[in-house]
Write a protein that holds these residues in place. Structure first.
Motif, mmCIF file in Angstrom:
data_model
loop_
_atom_site.group_PDB
_atom_site.id
_atom_site.type_symbol
_atom_site.label_atom_id
_atom_site.label_comp_id
_atom_site.label_asym_id
_atom_site.label_seq_id
_atom_site.Cartn_x
_atom_site.Cartn_y
_atom_site.Cartn_z
ATOM 1 N N VAL A 175 0.850 -1.194 0.000
ATOM 2 C CA VAL A 175 0.000 0.000 0.000
ATOM 3 C C VAL A 175 0.891 1.251 0.000
ATOM 4 C CG1 VAL A 175 -1.608 1.372 1.385
ATOM 5 C CG2 VAL A 175 -2.035 -1.056 1.036
ATOM 6 N N GLY A 176 1.969 1.204 0.821
ATOM 7 C CA GLY A 176 2.902 2.334 0.911
ATOM 8 C C GLY A 176 3.506 2.633 -0.456
ATOM 9 N N ASP A 184 -3.876 8.236 -6.190
ATOM 10 C CA ASP A 184 -5.262 8.207 -6.670
ATOM 11 C C ASP A 184 -5.647 6.815 -7.161
ATOM 12 O OD1 ASP A 184 -3.355 8.551 -8.576
ATOM 13 O OD2 ASP A 184 -4.553 9.845 -9.877
ATOM 14 N N LEU A 185 -4.730 6.187 -7.929
ATOM 15 C CA LEU A 185 -5.008 4.833 -8.422
ATOM 16 C C LEU A 185 -5.071 3.843 -7.251
ATOM 17 C CD1 LEU A 185 -2.918 4.350 -11.704
ATOM 18 C CD2 LEU A 185 -5.360 4.686 -11.452
ATOM 19 N N THR A 186 -4.244 4.081 -6.254
ATOM 20 C CA THR A 186 -4.224 3.189 -5.095
ATOM 21 C C THR A 186 -5.572 3.209 -4.379
ATOM 22 O OG1 THR A 186 -1.925 3.751 -4.850
ATOM 23 C CG2 THR A 186 -2.933 2.599 -3.009
ATOM 24 N N LEU A 187 -6.074 4.420 -4.185
ATOM 25 C CA LEU A 187 -7.380 4.531 -3.507
ATOM 26 C C LEU A 187 -8.436 3.766 -4.288
ATOM 27 C CD1 LEU A 187 -7.807 8.143 -2.113
ATOM 28 C CD2 LEU A 187 -7.491 5.988 -0.887
ATOM 29 N N ALA A 189 -7.895 1.229 -6.234
ATOM 30 C CA ALA A 189 -7.664 -0.207 -6.082
ATOM 31 C C ALA A 189 -8.188 -0.712 -4.731
ATOM 32 C CB ALA A 189 -6.179 -0.506 -6.200
ATOM 33 N N LEU A 190 -8.137 0.178 -3.724
ATOM 34 C CA LEU A 190 -8.538 -0.249 -2.373
ATOM 35 C C LEU A 190 -10.050 -0.219 -2.151
ATOM 36 C CD1 LEU A 190 -5.759 1.240 -0.075
ATOM 37 C CD2 LEU A 190 -6.221 -1.159 -0.583
ATOM 38 N N VAL A 191 -10.767 0.384 -3.107
ATOM 39 C CA VAL A 191 -12.218 0.488 -2.936
ATOM 40 C C VAL A 191 -12.862 -0.892 -2.740
ATOM 41 C CG1 VAL A 191 -14.305 0.939 -4.314
ATOM 42 C CG2 VAL A 191 -12.602 2.712 -4.011
ATOM 43 N N LEU A 312 -0.838 -6.605 -3.916
ATOM 44 C CA LEU A 312 -1.647 -6.021 -2.839
ATOM 45 C C LEU A 312 -2.845 -6.925 -2.554
ATOM 46 C CD1 LEU A 312 -2.602 -3.410 -1.192
ATOM 47 C CD2 LEU A 312 -3.871 -2.851 -3.251
ATOM 48 N N TYR A 313 -3.418 -7.447 -3.648
ATOM 49 C CA TYR A 313 -4.598 -8.284 -3.466
ATOM 50 C C TYR A 313 -4.251 -9.645 -2.868
ATOM 51 C CZ TYR A 313 -7.394 -4.948 -6.096
ATOM 52 O OH TYR A 313 -8.048 -3.833 -6.491
ATOM 53 N N SER A 314 -3.039 -10.123 -3.181
ATOM 54 C CA SER A 314 -2.741 -11.467 -2.683
ATOM 55 C C SER A 314 -2.757 -11.549 -1.154
ATOM 56 C CB SER A 314 -1.486 -12.037 -3.319
ATOM 57 O OG SER A 314 -0.386 -11.727 -2.552
ATOM 58 N N PRO A 315 -2.139 -10.567 -0.417
ATOM 59 C CA PRO A 315 -2.301 -10.681 1.046
ATOM 60 C C PRO A 315 -3.739 -10.500 1.509
ATOM 61 C CG PRO A 315 -1.020 -8.730 0.495
ATOM 62 C CD PRO A 315 -1.199 -9.500 -0.765
ATOM 63 N N ILE A 316 -4.507 -9.633 0.798
ATOM 64 C CA ILE A 316 -5.899 -9.446 1.218
ATOM 65 C C ILE A 316 -6.645 -10.760 1.024
ATOM 66 C CG2 ILE A 316 -8.037 -8.213 0.782
ATOM 67 C CD1 ILE A 316 -6.528 -5.822 -0.066
ATOM 68 N N ARG A 317 -6.381 -11.389 -0.128
ATOM 69 C CA ARG A 317 -7.055 -12.662 -0.417
ATOM 70 C C ARG A 317 -6.616 -13.730 0.610
ATOM 71 N NH1 ARG A 317 -7.097 -16.473 -5.032
ATOM 72 N NH2 ARG A 317 -6.740 -14.864 -6.543
#
Ligand SMILES: Nc1ncnc2c1ncn2[C@@H]1O[C@H](COP(=O)(O)OP(=O)(O)OP(=O)(O)O)[C@@H](O)[C@H]1O
Length: 611
Positions: A175-176, A184-187, A189-191, A312-317
């Motif tokens: 995320v950092g 902006d793109l990060t936000l 992606a985090l939606v 980023l998604y892999s740890p969330i998953r």
């Protein structure tokens, strides 16, 4: 539709379950209960946490190198930077290899230490529970908790926590980096992150329900196996194999259904998570491509961004998957907690008195006792006193409460009223170990362990020498038959001593009591189940064992009781007569009736007739 889905993702509970489900415990409480067992390995947890930070840093560096390859080598078609980048790649791979090795060894060490501590504590705890617990619980289920469920708790606490830590760290680092690259793109992606969260919560609940059912079924399977295989002679003699098999099959089928439900939940969860992830990736890709066409982003920049988003998604998953694992394992944790929450009914007082070798003055003073969950008292107002070296015989019909009196003297249970005293001290004021050190028992059901003859005798006093074992066996009239066994004192006696005859087992038990050399002796129906000849053979060794000890001999067929200093006749837990053999015969009441009933056998086996 909803109800069909619910049916697909759940499993019906069986109301006639062999083993009941353990009460639910909140996740936080589970952590609180098991955290203390990580003592000793906590420093290493810090190291694992460090690995969790360094690992993702290596991954991020690799992705960054990829950006350099695209933007500084591939797009400008310039080879000058290739060598340093290649060397950096090799360095990173070596570094992460070493890190993985250290991480894997450390994590296994911490996990196994935890298991060692927990399993040994659970075993010690169960071993210390009162007899009442074992009389009411299915042994097989307890075994499956001590073995299988304990392992699952490890998943819950350590591997789970270490993994969670690792994923959270990864998440933080990515995320950092993403924010640094394009906030902006990060936000954007985090939606979708909350969608992962909601899916995980819902599925975890489903997983927990089926895991609970699965663990319960595992306990039932273990319980039935233990009961059937432990009583195989009974099962085969009464041709109950089919019936027992169907019972076993029913529980196995229950476990199968629960496992299938769990597989369906996981199988549905995976694609759902993929879909959520894809949604996020597509949104970012769409916006990124638009920016690329407007020249606000380089190709390398976009590739790195997409690479980082997938990282980023892999740890969330993984965190969502982990929540399923957590909830699944907490079903096992509940079963362990239920076991650990059992308190021994008989507990040693905090200031329990130390007891040396007693003289052997045994007294029951107005003792009343009922077994838990029963209404009829097993003993009512029982009073007697046996002076050191004397013999008290307790007789009476089956179920009169004779064995219960013996259990109270061993303090397997505490009386509801009145007190049991040894050398004048209430048993509740004594240390349990000291009390039992002073009492030797030969029980109705001869207890023989799987081991050699020598080990079985020395169980009475583990530090006994070989010569002492032989002396005890001689005194118990067991030496002769032991010598004839294939390997003498080193012969294995089989599970529950099944390779020996009933009389031989009993003489082994007498030798064990003999070697213990305790001042108080309890003989609970020592001749039951033996024919006249075998019964006669153990009378003389019994007599040697009783000499000089306070003996409480329980018998409902009046064998071996004539010599007793005092005879108590129990009926429904009450003393109906007391006196010596001759006094009671003269009175011509309950004892005389019992005596007439048993005279033929009695004549053959009486102590008086021995030379
Ligand atoms: N663990 C237990 N839980 C509940 N009730 C029990 C338990 N053990 C024994 N009882 C009951 O307590 C009463 C006394 O049992 P006890 O075993 O003391 O009888 P006993 O005189 O030794 O019989 P026996 O001569 O047949 O061995 C009986 O009614 C029995 O059913």
């Amino acid at each position: 539709m909803r109800s069909a889905l619910r049916r697909l993702l759940s499993v019906a509970e069986d109301p006639d379950a062999v083993v009941a489900a353990a009460p639910p415990v909140p996740l936080k409480e589970v952590f609180r209960r098991f955290w203390p067992y990580t003592r000793g390995g906590r420093r290493w947890l810090v190291l694992i946490a460090v690995f969790s930070v360094v690992g993702p840093a290596f991954d991020a560096a690799e992705i960054w190198l990829f950006k350099l390859v695209i933007d500084d080598v591939l797009v400008p078609r310039d080879l000058s930077l290739f060598l340093p980048i290649a060397l950096a790649y090799v360095g990173l791979t070596l570094g992460s290899g070493i890190l993985n090795f250290a991480d894997s060894v450390t994590s296994t060490w911490v996990s196994e230490r935890f298991l060692l501590a927990l399993r040994s504590e659970v075993f010690r705890h169960v071993q210390g529970l009162s007899l009442g617990f074992f009389e009411r619980r299915r042994l097989g289920d307890v075994l499956s908790r001590v073995t299988g469920d304990v392992d699952a708790v490890e998943t819950f606490l350590l591997s789970g926590v270490a993994d969670a830590l690792y994923y959270v760290m990864r998440l933080g680092i990515f995320v950092g980096l993403l924010f640094y690259l394009r906030w902006d793109l990060t936000l954007l992606a985090l939606v979708i992150a909350p969608m992962f969260w909601f899916a995980a919560r819902h599925f975890s609940r489903l997983i927990k329900a089926v895991s609970r059912e699965r663990r319960r079924r595992t306990g039932s399977i273990s319980a039935i196996s233990e009961e059937v295989l432990g009583n195989i002679a009974l099962v085969q003699a009464y041709n109950r194999q089919e019936w027992e098999h169907s019972r076993f099959q029913r529980e196995s089928l229950g476990k199968f259904r629960a496992t299938m439900a769990s597989a369906r939940i996981s199988a549905l969860f995976g694609p759902l998570i993929d879909l959520i992830e894809l949604t996020g990736a597509l949104v970012v890709m769409g916006l990124g491509t638009w920016e690329l066409t407007r020249g606000q982003l380089t190709l390398g920049g976009l590739m790195v961004f997409l690479g980082l988003v997938s990282q980023l998604y892999s740890p969330i998953r993984e965190l969502s998957h982990l929540s399923n694992t957590f909830f699944g394992a907490s079903a096992s944790a509940e079963r362990i907690i239920e076991l650990l929450d059992q308190r021994p009914q008989v507990r040693e007082a905090a200031n329990a008195a130390v007891l040396g070798r007693v003289r052997g003055d045994v007294e029951f003073d107005g003792v009343s006792f009922s077994y838990p969950e029963t209404t009829e008292p097993a003993l009512s107002q029982l009073s007697f006193r046996v002076a050191p070296g004397e013999t008290l015989a307790v007789v009476g019909a089956s179920g009169a409460g004779k064995s219960t009196a013996a259990k109270l003297l061993l303090r397997f249970y505490d009386p509801a009223h009145g007190s049991v005293r040894l050398d004048g001290a209430d048993l509740r004021e004594l240390r349990l170990g000291d009390l039992r050190e002073n009492v030797a028992v030969v029980l109705q059901e001869t207890l023989v362990l799987h081991g050699t003859v020598r080990e079985n005798i020395a169980y009475g006093r583990p530090d006994a020498s070989g010569a002492e074992v032989v002396a005890a066996a001689r005194a118990a009239d067991a030496h002769e038959f032991i010598k004839l066994l294939p390997e003498g004192y080193d012969t294995l006696v089989g599970q529950r001593g099944r390779l020996l005859s009933g009389g031989q087992r009993q003489r082994l038990a007498i030798a064990r009591a003999m070697i213990r050399d305790a001042p108080v002796l309890i003989l609970d129906e020592p001749t039951t189940g033996l024919d006249a000849e075998s019964g006669r053979r153990i009378l003389e060794p019994l007599r040697r064992l009783m000499a000089g000890r306070t003996t409480i001999i329980i018998s409902h067929n009046l064998l071996t009781v004539r010599d007793a200093t005092q005879i108590l006749v129990l009926d429904h837990g009450r003393v109906v007569e007391r006196g010596t053999h001759d006094e009671l015969l003269l009175r011509d009441a309950a004892y005389a009736r019992l005596h007439r009933l048993h005279r033929p056998a009695d004549d053959a086996l009486t102590l008086e007739r021995l030379p």
